[in-house]
Design a protein around this motif. Structure first.
Motif, mmCIF file in Angstrom:
data_model
loop_
_atom_site.group_PDB
_atom_site.id
_atom_site.type_symbol
_atom_site.label_atom_id
_atom_site.label_comp_id
_atom_site.label_asym_id
_atom_site.label_seq_id
_atom_site.Cartn_x
_atom_site.Cartn_y
_atom_site.Cartn_z
ATOM 1 N N LEU A 158 54.897 31.792 67.667
ATOM 2 C CA LEU A 158 55.142 32.945 66.809
ATOM 3 C C LEU A 158 54.757 32.575 65.378
ATOM 4 O O LEU A 158 54.737 31.395 65.010
ATOM 5 C CB LEU A 158 56.606 33.376 66.891
ATOM 6 C CG LEU A 158 56.973 34.046 68.208
ATOM 7 C CD1 LEU A 158 58.443 33.884 68.501
ATOM 8 C CD2 LEU A 158 56.614 35.524 68.185
ATOM 9 N N ASP A 179 57.191 35.931 61.693
ATOM 10 C CA ASP A 179 57.994 36.357 62.840
ATOM 11 C C ASP A 179 59.338 35.649 62.928
ATOM 12 O O ASP A 179 60.369 36.285 63.164
ATOM 13 C CB ASP A 179 57.260 36.056 64.161
ATOM 14 C CG ASP A 179 56.068 36.943 64.418
ATOM 15 O OD1 ASP A 179 56.145 38.140 64.114
ATOM 16 O OD2 ASP A 179 55.059 36.434 64.951
ATOM 17 N N VAL A 234 56.796 31.487 72.345
ATOM 18 C CA VAL A 234 57.021 32.229 73.582
ATOM 19 C C VAL A 234 56.417 31.444 74.733
ATOM 20 O O VAL A 234 55.211 31.156 74.737
ATOM 21 C CB VAL A 234 56.392 33.636 73.520
ATOM 22 C CG1 VAL A 234 56.655 34.381 74.825
ATOM 23 C CG2 VAL A 234 56.944 34.418 72.345
ATOM 24 N N MET A 254 59.610 39.530 67.822
ATOM 25 C CA MET A 254 58.364 39.771 68.555
ATOM 26 C C MET A 254 57.495 40.838 67.892
ATOM 27 O O MET A 254 56.327 40.986 68.234
ATOM 28 C CB MET A 254 58.668 40.187 69.987
ATOM 29 C CG MET A 254 59.232 39.070 70.840
ATOM 30 S SD MET A 254 58.050 37.747 71.159
ATOM 31 C CE MET A 254 56.955 38.530 72.348
#
Length: 459
Positions: free
Chosen positions: A31, A35, A93, A166
């Motif tokens: 990310l 983020d 992620v 996200m």
């Protein structure tokens, strides 16, 4: 006095993990440093409401949306993974393909019975979004929680917990549009999603080039000020309608051109500060969420399909005495100046700040945050049942922080196109907030309409 909330029963089917319809890459995706800042590490509930559509009579929205979700996850496969935390609290992620949590449900109520409560705050949110994943947790949990509830009239309600790390509101709208397009029968989204999180990574070496007052870490005094002490306080969630006539009246108080957002944000900051009855010499601040995609000089094309966070929340700071002792135009001018701060360099500075300052959160002491969700046009998301009755945020606040609010477009009971401002405050402060707001538009025949919902601060 507020009317009693409607009591109805929701029967939920067994929660299930919806997997991508076909195989997807197994990889780890970092990310961005925008983020994974602390201030975005929470889930935020959104509601989408649809009426009965005769042409869709034979179709079950729960099945249609579940199947379309599985196909959408082929394109948005990171959502089917799990968030991990690495060295230096860096989030990533793990694209495992384990799926998102999906709940089908049916309720013994019609939209007409719900009446004029089809806007935030939704007093029955817990019925529409059954928290089976632990909404306060984001690590090693399903990234998305979705409940689709059929209504007795043939309409339905989608409730979704959107994990803010996200993506921002633009990213959510892009995902919802893709899901809706596939539900309507297309084979792939018209806008292909792109990851490109490297655009908003910190530089090497990182270099802070702005005075980021939104991240000032202010320690509260031993006798914690009351707007932070909500552990045993009943928090009132109440929404305020701004009709076109209300906006026109407020605009007369500001002797220069400004946007509707500036006016409502200034009212929110001014009235909230007066309601909290802070000492005049205390600093107060407002932070405005700014979509920075258009602020990048040469990388506009890189943001086509980008569904990550590309937002900043610069702060305007003054004292409670100056804010409350000046005209509304004073607050408007401060808000206009803070919005102009956000440039490509500002965003790079924020990313660098997150690395140097260990992903700290924005300041919550004597602070409020406001975001404009009107441009997302969430009501226009069409799964085949037409435009929604409502689309947008489910309540005010951001995680455990009650000082956040949003401007949402909605039609009131008379069909007028209005703007809604959900506000969270302790009950006594809320009464003062409403009084201050009414006085601002005192030249109107009627006060601004508000619809309260009393909930505990633990919600």
């Amino acid at each position: 006095m507020a009317s009693s909330p409607l009591i109805f029963t929701v029967r939920r089917f067994q929660p299930e993990l919806v997997l991508p319809a076909s195989s997807t890459p197994r990889e780890v995706k970092l990310l961005s440093d925008i983020d994974d800042q602390q201030g975005l590490r929470f889930n935020i509930p959104f509601i989408f409401i649809y009426r009965h559509e005769p042409s869709m009579e034979e179709k079950d929205p729960v099945k249609v949306l579940r199947n379309a979700l599985s196909q959408t996850l082929v394109h948005y496969y990171p959502f089917a993974g799990r968030i991990k935390e690495g060295v230096g609290r860096k989030l990533m992620v793990d694209c495992t393909g384990e799926g998102v949590m999906f709940i089908g449900a049916e309720a013994d109520v019609t939209l007409d019975q719900l009446g004029d409560s089809l806007h935030p705050p939704f007093s029955y949110l817990q019925e529409l979004l059954y928290d089976v994943t632990g909404s306060e947790l984001i690590i090693d949990r399903p990234i998305r929680l979705i409940q689709v509830t059929r209504l007795k009239c043939g309409g339905f309600i989608i409730a979704i917990n959107w994990n803010h790390i996200m993506g921002d509101a633009t990213g959510l709208k892009q995902f919802m549009n893709a899901w809706a397009e596939i539900a309507r029968g297309v084979h792939q989204p018209s806008i292909q999603p792109v990851w490109h999180r490297e655009i908003l990574m910190a530089r090497d070496p990182p270099c802070i080039t702005y005075d980021h007052r939104e991240y000032e870490q202010i320690l509260p005094p031993n006798n914690t000020i009351k707007e932070e002490d909500t552990t045993t306080t009943t928090i009132v969630h109440q929404s305020f309608y701004f009709r076109p006539s209300d906006i026109a009246a407020i605009r007369l108080l500001v002797p220069f051109q400004c946007t509707t957002f500036d006016l409502i944000a200034a009212c929110f900051w001014y009235c909230r500060t007066k309601a909290l009855q802070l000492e005049p010499e205390k600093d107060v601040r407002i932070m405005c969420l700014i979509n920075a995609r258009s602020r990048f000089n040469n990388n506009h094309s890189s943001f086509v399909g980008y569904y990550g966070n590309c937002v900043a929340y610069p702060a305007a700071v003054t004292t409670a005495g100056k804010l409350c002792g000046n005209s509304l135009g004073y607050a408007v001018e401060l808000i206009r100046k803070l919005k102009a701060q956000v440039t490509e360099e500002y965003m790079k500075s924020v990313a660098d700040f997150m690395v140097i300052k260990e992903r700290c959160s924005y300041t919550t002491v004597r602070s409020c945050v406001i975001s404009d969700l009107t441009h997302a046009k969430f009501k226009q998301v069409n799964f085949g049942w037409g435009e929604g009755v409502y689309g947008g945020i489910a309540k005010g606040g951001a995680g455990s922080f009650h000082g956040a609010s949003y401007i949402v477009a909605h039609n009131n009971a008379k069909g007028e196109e209005c703007l809604i401002l959900p506000v969270c405050l302790p009950s006594e402060d809320m009464r003062r907030f409403e009084k201050e707001l009414d006085e601002i538009i005192a030249n109107q025949n009627q006060p601004i309409t508000s619809v309260p919902s009393f909930v505990k601060s633990t919600l």
